[in-house]
Motif scaffolding. Structure first.
Motif: not given
Length: 214
Positions: A21-30
């Motif tokens: 799962e990757i959030y576009l905010f911060g390009g962060c894999i969570t």
């Protein structure tokens, strides 16, 4: 897809059903799941409100790692990234995100740039590639890192591959680290540890103490 705090996120799934799962905010894999088991960790107090960076997973440190002239760890983890490419193969799935300079970044770091971040999920692997391009008419320097949070049992976790590395032990005084050399085949974590390993090899083996070796 819609994630926590109504923030947009991507779900990247390999043909073998491993998932990131990757959030576009911060390009962060969570999240990174292999056989439905999540190998990453997000702090319980993490917020998904775009006011603070997401505390967990694989946050970006760009264009500065640690403290310095601009905010701690830079602004890459505080900006919205966009999707520019995706691809599927027989054994993997990948997506490429892009970050460009804008008013927010230029206010603290006055350079034009393009960052391309490719995330690939395989049957039992997660790989990342970050490419920074200077699109300005003047040179710049930067530091970067992926500040990964692994799910682990601290009492049982260990890292192999650091033997022989020079060390800077920042405990108890971060401003005056003690120089040393790692002589253990396996680094363990019986208590608090804040140590920098210099000239570390490209590959290390992390045993999370939960039955997984990464």
């Amino acid at each position: 897809a819609e994630g926590q705090g109504n923030l947009p996120k991507l779900v990247l799934t390999s043909p073998q059903k491993s998932e990131a799962e990757i959030y576009l905010f911060g390009g962060c894999i969570t999240s990174w799941k292999v056989a439905s088991k999540d190998l990453l960790f997000v702090r319980p107090d993490a917020v998904f409100n775009k006011i603070k960076p997401i505390s967990g997973g694989v946050p970006h440190c760009f264009p500065q790692f640690g403290p310095g002239l601009i905010q701690q760890h830079g602004f890459g983890r505080n900006m919205d990234w966009s999707v520019v490419d995706s691809e599927n193969a027989d054994d993997s799935a990948a997506v490429t995100l892009e970050l460009k300079d804008g008013p927010y970044s230029r206010a603290m770091w006055d350079f034009a740039f393009q960052a391309l971040y490719k995330v690939t999920v395989g049957a039992d692997s997660l790989s990342t590639e970050l490419k920074i391009t200077n699109t300005d008419n003047k040179p710049f320097s930067f530091t970067t890192a992926l500040h990964t949070y692994f799910r682990a049992s601290s009492a049982k976790a260990s890292v192999r591959g650091l033997k022989g590395c020079k060390t800077l032990n920042k405990d108890p005084d971060p401003k005056n680290p003690i120089e040393g050399k790692e002589d253990r085949d396996e680094v363990t974590f019986p208590g608090f540890l804040d140590c920098v390993y210099l000239d570390a090899p490209n590959e290390l083996q992390f045993d999370n103490g939960l039955g997984d070796k990464i």
